[in-house]
Design a protein around this motif. Sequence first.
Motif, PDB file in Angstrom:
ATOM      1  N   PRO A  81       0.827  -1.213   0.000  1.00 16.40           N
ATOM      2  CA  PRO A  81       0.000   0.000   0.000  1.00 16.40           C
ATOM      3  C   PRO A  81       0.857   1.258   0.000  1.00 16.40           C
ATOM      4  N   ARG A  82       0.355   2.295  -0.630  1.00 11.85           N
ATOM      5  CA  ARG A  82       1.080   3.564  -0.661  1.00 11.85           C
ATOM      6  C   ARG A  82       0.445   4.553   0.303  1.00 11.85           C
ATOM      7  N   VAL A  83       1.199   5.590   0.639  1.00  9.75           N
ATOM      8  CA  VAL A  83       0.721   6.619   1.562  1.00  9.75           C
ATOM      9  C   VAL A  83       0.363   7.864   0.752  1.00  9.75           C
ATOM     10  N   VAL A  84      -0.836   8.385   1.004  1.00  5.69           N
ATOM     11  CA  VAL A  84      -1.383   9.501   0.225  1.00  5.69           C
ATOM     12  C   VAL A  84      -1.814  10.600   1.195  1.00  5.69           C
ATOM     13  N   PRO A  85      -1.503  11.859   0.906  1.00  4.40           N
ATOM     14  CA  PRO A  85      -1.949  12.934   1.818  1.00  4.40           C
ATOM     15  C   PRO A  85      -3.470  13.033   1.839  1.00  4.40           C
ATOM     16  N   SER A  86      -4.015  13.244   3.030  1.00  2.00           N
ATOM     17  CA  SER A  86      -5.472  13.338   3.168  1.00  2.00           C
ATOM     18  C   SER A  86      -5.969  14.770   3.047  1.00  2.00           C
ATOM     19  N   GLY A  87      -5.032  15.726   2.966  1.00  2.00           N
ATOM     20  CA  GLY A  87      -5.430  17.118   2.770  1.00  2.00           C
ATOM     21  C   GLY A  87      -5.569  17.908   4.053  1.00  2.00           C
ATOM     22  N   ASP A  88      -5.412  17.281   5.189  1.00  7.41           N
ATOM     23  CA  ASP A  88      -5.545  17.968   6.468  1.00  7.41           C
ATOM     24  C   ASP A  88      -4.282  17.824   7.312  1.00  7.41           C
ATOM     25  N   GLY A  89      -3.160  17.589   6.636  1.00  6.53           N
ATOM     26  CA  GLY A  89      -1.910  17.387   7.343  1.00  6.53           C
ATOM     27  C   GLY A  89      -1.720  15.966   7.820  1.00  6.53           C
ATOM     28  N   LEU A  90      -2.704  15.113   7.549  1.00  7.09           N
ATOM     29  CA  LEU A  90      -2.619  13.708   7.921  1.00  7.09           C
ATOM     30  C   LEU A  90      -2.523  12.864   6.651  1.00  7.09           C
ATOM     31  N   TRP A  91      -2.592  11.540   6.812  1.00  8.49           N
ATOM     32  CA  TRP A  91      -2.272  10.654   5.701  1.00  8.49           C
ATOM     33  C   TRP A  91      -3.255   9.497   5.585  1.00  8.49           C
ATOM     34  N   ASN A  92      -3.512   9.078   4.345  1.00  7.76           N
ATOM     35  CA  ASN A  92      -4.288   7.872   4.075  1.00  7.76           C
ATOM     36  C   ASN A  92      -3.364   6.769   3.572  1.00  7.76           C
ATOM     37  N   SER A 111      -7.472   6.042   7.106  1.00  8.53           N
ATOM     38  CA  SER A 111      -7.535   7.454   6.715  1.00  8.53           C
ATOM     39  C   SER A 111      -7.252   8.359   7.903  1.00  8.53           C
ATOM     40  N   HIS A 112      -6.768   9.565   7.583  1.00  5.42           N
ATOM     41  CA  HIS A 112      -6.478  10.606   8.577  1.00  5.42           C
ATOM     42  C   HIS A 112      -5.553  10.080   9.670  1.00  5.42           C
ATOM     43  N   LEU A 113      -4.449   9.518   9.234  1.00  5.26           N
ATOM     44  CA  LEU A 113      -3.484   8.915  10.140  1.00  5.26           C
ATOM     45  C   LEU A 113      -2.267   9.817  10.332  1.00  5.26           C
ATOM     46  N   SER A 114      -1.618   9.681  11.470  1.00  6.14           N
ATOM     47  CA  SER A 114      -0.341  10.359  11.669  1.00  6.14           C
ATOM     48  C   SER A 114       0.723   9.651  10.844  1.00  6.14           C
ATOM     49  N   LEU A 115       1.902  10.248  10.758  1.00 12.00           N
ATOM     50  CA  LEU A 115       2.989   9.636  10.002  1.00 12.00           C
ATOM     51  C   LEU A 115       3.314   8.243  10.533  1.00 12.00           C
ATOM     52  N   ARG A 116       3.463   8.117  11.835  1.00 14.28           N
ATOM     53  CA  ARG A 116       3.808   6.824  12.415  1.00 14.28           C
ATOM     54  C   ARG A 116       2.692   5.806  12.229  1.00 14.28           C
ATOM     55  N   GLU A 117       1.452   6.252  12.372  1.00 20.42           N
ATOM     56  CA  GLU A 117       0.326   5.338  12.181  1.00 20.42           C
ATOM     57  C   GLU A 117       0.269   4.847  10.744  1.00 20.42           C
ATOM     58  N   ALA A 118       0.487   5.756   9.793  1.00 19.55           N
ATOM     59  CA  ALA A 118       0.454   5.367   8.384  1.00 19.55           C
ATOM     60  C   ALA A 118       1.561   4.375   8.068  1.00 19.55           C
ATOM     61  N   ALA A 119       2.772   4.645   8.540  1.00 14.90           N
ATOM     62  CA  ALA A 119       3.897   3.748   8.281  1.00 14.90           C
ATOM     63  C   ALA A 119       3.649   2.370   8.896  1.00 14.90           C
ATOM     64  N   ALA A 120       3.109   2.343  10.110  1.00  8.82           N
ATOM     65  CA  ALA A 120       2.835   1.065  10.769  1.00  8.82           C
ATOM     66  C   ALA A 120       1.754   0.286  10.017  1.00  8.82           C
ATOM     67  N   LEU A 121       0.757   0.987   9.487  1.00  7.86           N
ATOM     68  CA  LEU A 121      -0.304   0.302   8.753  1.00  7.86           C
ATOM     69  C   LEU A 121       0.214  -0.261   7.435  1.00  7.86           C
ATOM     70  N   VAL A 122       1.081   0.477   6.765  1.00  9.92           N
ATOM     71  CA  VAL A 122       1.702  -0.047   5.544  1.00  9.92           C
ATOM     72  C   VAL A 122       2.473  -1.325   5.873  1.00  9.92           C
ATOM     73  N   ALA A 123       3.287  -1.270   6.919  1.00 14.89           N
ATOM     74  CA  ALA A 123       4.096  -2.426   7.304  1.00 14.89           C
ATOM     75  C   ALA A 123       3.216  -3.629   7.652  1.00 14.89           C
ATOM     76  N   ALA A 124       2.072  -3.364   8.262  1.00 19.05           N
ATOM     77  CA  ALA A 124       1.172  -4.458   8.656  1.00 19.05           C
ATOM     78  C   ALA A 124       0.471  -5.088   7.463  1.00 19.05           C
ATOM     79  N   ASN A 125       0.509  -4.404   6.313  1.00 19.73           N
ATOM     80  CA  ASN A 125      -0.189  -4.901   5.124  1.00 19.73           C
ATOM     81  C   ASN A 125       0.760  -5.264   3.987  1.00 19.73           C
ATOM     82  N   VAL A 126       2.000  -5.563   4.311  1.00 22.18           N
ATOM     83  CA  VAL A 126       2.917  -6.093   3.303  1.00 22.18           C
ATOM     84  C   VAL A 126       2.508  -7.535   3.015  1.00 22.18           C
ATOM     85  N   PRO A 127       2.174  -7.865   1.770  1.00 17.96           N
ATOM     86  CA  PRO A 127       1.728  -9.224   1.467  1.00 17.96           C
ATOM     87  C   PRO A 127       2.794 -10.261   1.791  1.00 17.96           C
ATOM     88  N   PRO A 128       2.404 -11.404   2.320  1.00 21.44           N
ATOM     89  CA  PRO A 128       3.388 -12.456   2.611  1.00 21.44           C
ATOM     90  C   PRO A 128       4.175 -12.840   1.360  1.00 21.44           C
TER      91      PRO A 128
END
Length: 263
Positions: A192-203, A222-239
């Motif tokens: 998954p990629r990280v996309v700006p949500s327009g409010d200073g947060l990230w999707n 949606s509307h995640l902090s930088l650390r939350e977005a990075a952690a969610l990407v890491a949690a969704n790396v396909p096996p």
Amino acid sequence: MNERSSEALSKLYPELAAPDGLREALAREAARRGHCAEPMDSVEGYGPAVAACCARGEARFAVYATNADEREFRFEISTDSGWRWGAFGSTDDLAVVHAILHAWRQGASIDQLRREWTFLAASPLDAAPPGRVVSTAWRLTLERSPVIRLGNAELAEALYAQPTLRVFFPFPSHGEFSLLSSTADPFYEEVPRVVPSGDGLWNVVLHWSRWSPQIPSRVLGSHLSLREAAALVAANVPPGSGPAIEGGWPQPVKSPAVGDING
């Protein structure tokens, strides 16, 4: 520079232990070969121990010893017009750096240098040693190098802080940040990629792919902090995905979770 990287650098580059580090080491190399040791300047954003540069008119020659994982002198040579994309190289031998620097100071053109030292390349990633394109891309990204495409600095740091994501090729574009499984076109994106949500947060978004058109894009968070977005990407790396291959993706693949940078 943290303590661990400082210790690693001192072991990899013992000749840089002097106060002026790289500048002094290059001066000693010039003297050893009977060449005039012309002064080197500092590089903005780097300490004198690990980076040095000099100018020849509008052209510029910069050398870096910032790789704390492997011994590497990385250099960038701009053209006489000042255009940054002239020639790039990487070597573990300071004598080679000096030889190229001396030829350049004597007036050699970019074309002449590339004929003499065939490992010189037109881009910093083409100049990376085999097996180190991804790590070079991350290093240049985190160092905020102007010779590659750059995205949000804090987002890049947050993604790199996730060890599972460091094996993918960083590819920021138009405010978004993708982590690719290939380093050249055709690109393949299964993370998954990280996309700006327009409010200073990230999707965090899983994008539609031409490889698997039946899989629609969907927002994972949606509307995640930088650390939350990075952690969610890491949690969704396909096996079984990654590390990124060097070059273009060899063929279309079918996967339940893919995205494509061109999709």
